[in-house]
Design a protein around this motif. Structure first.
Motif, short mmCIF file in Angstrom:
data_model
loop_
_atom_site.label_atom_id
_atom_site.label_comp_id
_atom_site.label_asym_id
_atom_site.label_seq_id
_atom_site.Cartn_x
_atom_site.Cartn_y
_atom_site.Cartn_z
N HIS A 16 0.17 3.98 1.37
CA HIS A 16 0.00 4.79 2.57
C HIS A 16 1.14 4.50 3.55
O HIS A 16 2.10 5.26 3.65
CB HIS A 16 -1.38 4.52 3.21
CG HIS A 16 -1.63 5.32 4.44
ND1 HIS A 16 -2.31 4.82 5.52
CD2 HIS A 16 -1.29 6.59 4.76
CE1 HIS A 16 -2.38 5.75 6.46
NE2 HIS A 16 -1.76 6.84 6.00
N LEU A 17 1.06 3.37 4.27
CA LEU A 17 2.09 3.04 5.25
C LEU A 17 2.68 1.65 5.04
O LEU A 17 3.33 1.11 5.94
CB LEU A 17 1.52 3.16 6.67
CG LEU A 17 1.13 4.58 7.10
CD1 LEU A 17 0.54 4.57 8.50
CD2 LEU A 17 2.33 5.52 7.02
N GLY A 46 -7.98 1.43 5.32
CA GLY A 46 -9.15 1.52 4.45
C GLY A 46 -8.94 2.18 3.11
O GLY A 46 -9.92 2.56 2.45
N PRO A 93 -6.66 7.21 3.07
CA PRO A 93 -5.52 8.07 3.40
C PRO A 93 -4.31 7.91 2.49
O PRO A 93 -3.33 8.66 2.65
CB PRO A 93 -5.18 7.64 4.83
CG PRO A 93 -5.60 6.21 4.89
CD PRO A 93 -6.82 6.10 4.01
N CYS A 143 0.84 -1.20 0.00
CA CYS A 143 0.00 0.00 0.00
C CYS A 143 0.87 1.25 0.00
O CYS A 143 1.93 1.30 0.65
CB CYS A 143 -0.92 -0.01 1.23
SG CYS A 143 -2.01 1.43 1.33
FE1 FES Z 1 -2.93 1.02 3.55
FE2 FES Z 1 -2.82 2.75 5.52
S1 FES Z 1 -1.43 1.25 4.98
S2 FES Z 1 -4.36 2.48 4.08
#
Ligand code: FES
Length: 333
Positions: free
Chosen positions: A226-227, A246, A259, A224
């Motif tokens: 994001h993180l 999410g 996010p 992902c």
């Molecule tokens: Fe995937 Fe935060 S790591 S949404």
């Protein structure tokens, strides 16, 4: 002190005697030999009786009796051999032993004329500079300081060259083998690709989702944006969803919501025909272009060593825009 050679000492004695006979000089009054012994006038052979000192002449005895008792006995005059022009034989015998070592006949010549033992007996043990030169030529001892520094510099230079060569080799040689993450993954013929529009196929070794679209295949990085969680494919929603926070992405990896700051990253895909790359994934700046639809005999290769970063979510064509009613729309509808 260097060991004296009895042959050389015998030569010196005979030369002194010859010079004394020519000049009428008493040999016993000459300086003792260089070997540090007392000399022939003070040292006698074993079993030989030591001759008493000669009786002084009557006149000399009278003079001696008249001289003060404290006056020391008159020392013999220095050997005239050193002051007068020495005979040729004496000059030859008084030469520097180092020169004699340098002019000594070669071992091969000595062996041809006599035994090795006789040659060794004739040879004078070298001293001083001659000994150093002989040691260097024969290599009998260790290395000197200059040789040590030379070898040390040569070793350091060789080690530096070796390290540079290894670094160049590691830079030029591919670090990842084929079929492991970071290297290339040959997927076979294009006919083996999943059909367009169906669920993606996961490749856990290569860490990518393989999809097929109208624009050609894509390989989406499984992490992902994001993180770094591993998102999953949700067939019921027909999209990727991250279980951590999410974030959601459509089948082509475009950002939908959540996010995550950008769409999913993709690996470069090559379409190879006849050993030549005919098309590949391209970074177009605001989008990532798929390589196009390959021919049925083309080979598909995913290069996991070349990852293209997903585009910011503001550029995503899959963002769900909230419905804003216009002035003509019925607010109660
Ligand atoms: Fe995937 Fe935060 S790591 S949404």
């Amino acid at each position: 002190m260097a060991e004296s050679n009895p042959v050389w000492l015998d030569r010196v004695k005979r030369a002194q005697q010859a010079a004394a006979e020519r000049l009428g000089v008493d040999v016993s009054a000459m300086d003792p030999p260089r070997d540090g012994s007392a000399g022939p006038s003070q040292e006698a052979a074993p079993g030989q009786e030591v001759a008493p000192p000669p009786e002084p002449e009557p006149a000399a005895a009278a003079v001696a009796s008249e001289a003060p008792a404290a006056a020391p006995p008159e020392q013999p005059a220095p050997a005239p051999v050193a002051e007068a022009a020495p005979p040729e034989a004496a000059v030859v015998e008084q030469e520097d032993p180092l020169q004699e070592v340098a002019t000594a006949p070669p071992p091969s010549l000595v062996q041809s004329n006599g035994s090795a033992a006789a040659a060794a007996a004739e040879r004078v043990a070298p001293v001083g500079r001659a000994a150093v030169l002989e040691t260097f030529e024969e290599g009998q001892e260790g290395i000197n300081r200059r040789e040590f520094l030379t070898y040390a510099w040569a070793g350091a230079l060789g080690l530096l060259t070796l390290e540079s060569g290894l670094a160049t080799y590691q830079f030029m040689y591919p670090r990842f083998r084929e079929g492991e993450f970071g290297g290339k993954f040959p997927l076979g013929a294009a006919s083996a690709l999943p059909r367009i529009g169906i669920d993606p196929e996961g490749n856990t070794t290569g860490k990518f989702w393989l999809i097929n679209t109208d624009e050609g295949p894509r390989a989406l990085y499984m992490v992902c944006t994001h993180l770094g969680c591993l998102y999953k494919w949700e067939p019921s929603n027909n999209r990727f969803e991250c279980p951590c926070h999410g974030s959601k992405f459509n089948l082509e990896g475009h950002y939908i919501e959540g996010p995550a700051p950008r769409s999913l990253d993709q690996f470069l895909i090559e379409i190879v025909q006849g050993g030549t790359v005919v098309a590949q994934t391209e970074d177009m700046g605001e989008s990532i272009s798929a390589p196009g639809t390959p021919g049925p005999d083309a080979e598909i290769v995913v290069d996991t060593g070349k990852r293209i970063q997903g585009k910011p979510k503001a550029l995503s064509p899959a963002v769900e825009v909230a419905f804003v009613p216009g002035p003509d729309d019925d607010a109660t509808a």
